[in-house]
Design an enzyme around this catalytic site. Structure first.
Site, short mmCIF file in Angstrom:
data_model
loop_
_atom_site.label_atom_id
_atom_site.label_comp_id
_atom_site.label_asym_id
_atom_site.label_seq_id
_atom_site.Cartn_x
_atom_site.Cartn_y
_atom_site.Cartn_z
N SER A 126 0.83 -1.20 0.00
CA SER A 126 0.00 0.00 0.00
C SER A 126 0.87 1.25 0.00
O SER A 126 1.97 1.25 0.56
CB SER A 126 -0.85 -0.03 1.28
OG SER A 126 -1.47 1.22 1.49
N TYR A 150 -1.83 -0.92 10.98
CA TYR A 150 -2.13 -1.47 9.65
C TYR A 150 -0.94 -1.22 8.70
O TYR A 150 -0.41 -2.13 8.07
CB TYR A 150 -3.41 -0.84 9.06
CG TYR A 150 -3.54 -1.13 7.58
CD1 TYR A 150 -3.83 -2.41 7.13
CD2 TYR A 150 -3.28 -0.13 6.62
CE1 TYR A 150 -3.90 -2.70 5.77
CE2 TYR A 150 -3.35 -0.41 5.27
CZ TYR A 150 -3.66 -1.69 4.84
OH TYR A 150 -3.70 -1.97 3.49
N LYS A 154 1.98 -3.82 6.85
CA LYS A 154 2.36 -3.89 5.42
C LYS A 154 3.87 -3.71 5.27
O LYS A 154 4.53 -4.40 4.51
CB LYS A 154 1.62 -2.82 4.61
CG LYS A 154 0.13 -3.06 4.48
CD LYS A 154 -0.15 -4.21 3.53
CE LYS A 154 -1.58 -4.67 3.58
NZ LYS A 154 -1.84 -5.93 2.89
P1 NAD Z 1 -11.04 -6.76 1.36
O1 NAD Z 1 -11.25 -6.76 2.83
O2 NAD Z 1 -12.23 -6.53 0.50
O3 NAD Z 1 -10.35 -8.13 0.90
C1 NAD Z 1 -9.48 -8.85 1.74
C2 NAD Z 1 -9.96 -10.29 1.75
O4 NAD Z 1 -9.08 -11.05 2.58
C3 NAD Z 1 -11.38 -10.44 2.34
O5 NAD Z 1 -12.16 -11.21 1.46
C4 NAD Z 1 -11.16 -11.18 3.66
O6 NAD Z 1 -12.23 -12.03 3.98
C5 NAD Z 1 -9.86 -11.93 3.38
N1 NAD Z 1 -9.06 -12.24 4.57
C6 NAD Z 1 -8.69 -11.40 5.56
N2 NAD Z 1 -7.92 -12.06 6.46
C7 NAD Z 1 -7.82 -13.34 6.01
C8 NAD Z 1 -7.18 -14.49 6.52
N3 NAD Z 1 -6.51 -14.48 7.68
N4 NAD Z 1 -7.26 -15.64 5.82
C9 NAD Z 1 -7.96 -15.69 4.65
N5 NAD Z 1 -8.61 -14.62 4.14
C10 NAD Z 1 -8.53 -13.46 4.82
O7 NAD Z 1 -9.90 -5.70 1.04
P2 NAD Z 1 -9.38 -5.16 -0.36
O8 NAD Z 1 -9.71 -3.72 -0.42
O9 NAD Z 1 -9.77 -6.05 -1.46
O10 NAD Z 1 -7.81 -5.26 -0.10
C11 NAD Z 1 -7.05 -6.37 -0.55
C12 NAD Z 1 -5.63 -6.20 -0.07
O11 NAD Z 1 -5.11 -4.98 -0.58
C13 NAD Z 1 -5.47 -6.12 1.44
O12 NAD Z 1 -4.30 -6.80 1.82
C14 NAD Z 1 -5.34 -4.63 1.70
O13 NAD Z 1 -4.60 -4.37 2.87
C15 NAD Z 1 -4.59 -4.19 0.46
N6 NAD Z 1 -4.82 -2.78 0.13
C16 NAD Z 1 -6.08 -2.30 0.01
C17 NAD Z 1 -6.29 -0.95 -0.27
C18 NAD Z 1 -7.68 -0.37 -0.35
O14 NAD Z 1 -7.83 0.83 -0.21
N7 NAD Z 1 -8.71 -1.16 -0.60
C19 NAD Z 1 -5.19 -0.11 -0.49
C20 NAD Z 1 -3.92 -0.64 -0.39
C21 NAD Z 1 -3.74 -1.99 -0.08
C1 WQD Z 2 -9.17 10.01 1.21
C2 WQD Z 2 -9.37 11.50 1.48
C3 WQD Z 2 -9.72 12.01 3.81
C4 WQD Z 2 -13.56 9.98 4.27
C5 WQD Z 2 -6.80 4.86 3.10
C6 WQD Z 2 -5.78 4.14 3.95
C7 WQD Z 2 -4.66 3.65 3.09
C8 WQD Z 2 -5.16 2.84 1.90
C9 WQD Z 2 -6.24 3.53 1.16
C10 WQD Z 2 -5.09 0.51 2.45
C11 WQD Z 2 -8.64 12.00 2.74
C12 WQD Z 2 -10.95 12.33 3.01
C13 WQD Z 2 -12.39 10.48 3.75
C14 WQD Z 2 -14.59 10.89 4.64
C15 WQD Z 2 -13.18 12.71 3.95
N1 WQD Z 2 -5.74 1.59 2.34
N2 WQD Z 2 -12.21 11.82 3.59
N3 WQD Z 2 -14.35 12.22 4.46
O1 WQD Z 2 -6.86 7.88 3.94
O2 WQD Z 2 -6.00 8.25 1.58
O3 WQD Z 2 -6.16 5.96 2.49
O4 WQD Z 2 -7.26 3.96 2.08
O5 WQD Z 2 -3.92 0.31 2.31
O6 WQD Z 2 -3.84 2.90 3.93
O7 WQD Z 2 -5.31 5.02 4.95
O8 WQD Z 2 -8.23 7.15 1.92
O9 WQD Z 2 -10.58 7.27 1.28
O10 WQD Z 2 -10.00 7.23 3.73
O11 WQD Z 2 -9.48 9.27 2.39
O12 WQD Z 2 -13.02 13.91 3.82
O13 WQD Z 2 -15.66 10.49 5.15
O14 WQD Z 2 -10.77 11.70 1.77
O15 WQD Z 2 -9.53 12.95 4.82
O16 WQD Z 2 -8.22 13.30 2.48
P1 WQD Z 2 -6.76 7.42 2.57
P2 WQD Z 2 -9.65 7.66 2.34
#
Ligand code: NAD
Ligand code: WQD
Length: 353
Positions: A126, A150, A154
């Site tokens: 991430s 979190y 990562k």
């Molecule tokens: P999500 O929660 O929709 O998907 C994650 C999946 O992993 C879920 O289906 C959950 O049931 C499964 N899971 C969690 N723990 C598990 C375990 N111990 N064993 C088996 N399955 C498990 O999230 P997402 O948004 O699809 O994110 C996928 C990956 O990408 C995650 O690792 C997340 O940290 C990373 N990521 C997400 C974002 C984002 O903003 N969505 C941004 C950067 C990184």
């Molecule tokens: C985006 C912008 C908020 C909600 C997060 C995780 C990051 C990654 C992606 C997993 C910011 C603003 C938000 C609201 C708002 N996930 N906001 N009102 O914080 O960039 O990233 O998701 O890896 O680790 O931290 O994303 O969508 O929460 O926020 O004003 O109700 O929207 O302040 O400026 P962020 P976000």
């Protein structure tokens, strides 16, 4: 023979979209997910979208016995490892849960992979590993630092992958650092389905637009940005999914001997790659685009800055382009259109009862 990929967390938001892209690119998939943040309904819809039953194993990545059974009964080319918990606020309240799930879970998975000599992995990292960036756009050599469990989970996994690459050059480890994934499959059948009130901006906006929530709070309007609100690199989830296909194709190319088996395989080692568009969009710009596309008004109020937030974050997407031949194609309008289609067709997400 088709390459078979184990997709941990494949029932989740990004995983489910990636399964479609993998299928379309000719990969066979096996989904492994404990459904802690997803549902069977997502798997059922995935099966309909790809036109065949998805092979699904309900299991936890911390369950080494079950993982062994899975690796013993399939010959995988590699693993795409999405499984993990991702809520920043929850991770502050429950750090042990996050380290156990995300770090211990990944170690267990890597150990079992090593036992079965499967050493190709694409890991969901991430942009959070960059913390508050010193300069923009953020490239992969930027300093890493995290302020919450979190993000720390990562970053710790990235360190583990780096150490693994040093210890044994037969590992090929790509860490894809996602920026802000949004959007949904254009069919409107799969998308992001937060459990409670969304923490993230796009699902919050779409739930206001559909009438489930009254009003968006915009956290801060005094940042040093174009309009005072936070700026992020939003990327459409289907572009992100395609990035995983490109990463696997890269591993395939690097790690296979040439025709005839004569040329030596290359070791990829640990390879971090940003997946972003390279463009920043402010919170207000996203609200306005969503309102235009959906035809709904999005009432909002300005509120205090959210603890831990940064002003601006966007990627340098050059490495993905140069190495993987991948770049994001879809616009903010596409992201809003497909989110709105998903949200309006499924106001209660996958909860269809
Ligand atoms: P999500 O929660 O929709 O998907 C994650 C999946 O992993 C879920 O289906 C959950 O049931 C499964 N899971 C969690 N723990 C598990 C375990 N111990 N064993 C088996 N399955 C498990 O999230 P997402 O948004 O699809 O994110 C996928 C990956 O990408 C995650 O690792 C997340 O940290 C990373 N990521 C997400 C974002 C984002 O903003 N969505 C941004 C950067 C990184
Ligand atoms: C985006 C912008 C908020 C909600 C997060 C995780 C990051 C990654 C992606 C997993 C910011 C603003 C938000 C609201 C708002 N996930 N906001 N009102 O914080 O960039 O990233 O998701 O890896 O680790 O931290 O994303 O969508 O929460 O926020 O004003 O109700 O929207 O302040 O400026 P962020 P976000």
């Amino acid at each position: 023979m088709k390459n078979k990929i184990l997709v941990t967390g494949g029932a989740g938001y990004i995983g489910s979209h990636t399964c479609i892209a993998l299928h379309e690119a000719g990969y066979d998939i096996v989904v492994y997910d404990n459904l802690s943040n997803s549902s069977r309904e997502a798997i059922d819809r995935l099966s309909i979208l790809i036109g065949q039953t998805v092979e699904f194993i309900e299991g936890d990545i911390r369950d080494s016995e079950l993982l062994r059974e899975v690796f013993a009964s399939h010959k995988f080319f590699g693993v795409i490892h999405f499984a993990g918990l991702k809520a920043v606020g929850e991770s502050v309240a429950k750090p042990l849960l996050y380290y156990n799930n995300n770090v211990s879970g990944t170690i267990t998975l890597l150990e079992v992979m090593a036992e079965y000599n499967i050493k190709n992995i694409v890991f969901s990292s991430s942009a959070t590993v960059y913390g508050d960036p010193e300069s923009l756009p953020i490239d992969e050599s930027s300093k890493r630092s995290c302020t919450n469990p979190y993000g720390q989970s990562k970053l710790t996994v990235e360190h583990i992958l780096e150490d693994l690459a040093v210890s044994d050059d037969s590992w090929n480890l790509i860490a894809l650092r996602y920026f802000n994934p949004v959007g949904a499959h254009p069919s409107g059948q799969i998308g992001e389905d937060p459990n409670d009130i969304p923490n993230n901006l796009m699902p919050y906006i779409s739930q206001v637009a559909v009438g489930k929530l009254d009003k968006l709070s915009i956290f801060g309007n005094d940042y040093p940005t174009v309009d005072g609100t936070g700026v992020r690199d939003f990327i459409h989830v289907t572009d992100l999914a395609q990035g995983h296909v490109s990463a696997l194709n890269y591993l395939n190319k690097q790690t296979r001997p040439n025709e005839g088996g004569t040329a030596k395989k290359n070791s990829v080692g640990f390879l971090p790659i940003n997946l972003g568009t390279g463009k920043g969009t402010s919170v207000l710009e996203l609200v306005s685009a969503f309102s235009d596309i959906s035809g709904q008004s999005i009432p909002y109020q300005f509120a205090e800055r959210r603890a831990g937030d940064i002003a601006s974050c966007y990627a340098s997407a050059d490495k993905a382009k140069t190495l993987l031949g991948w770049q994001a194609e879809l616009s903010i309008a596409d992201m809003c259109r497909n989110t709105w289609r998903w949200q309006s067709m499924n106001p209660n997400g996958y909860n269809v009862s």
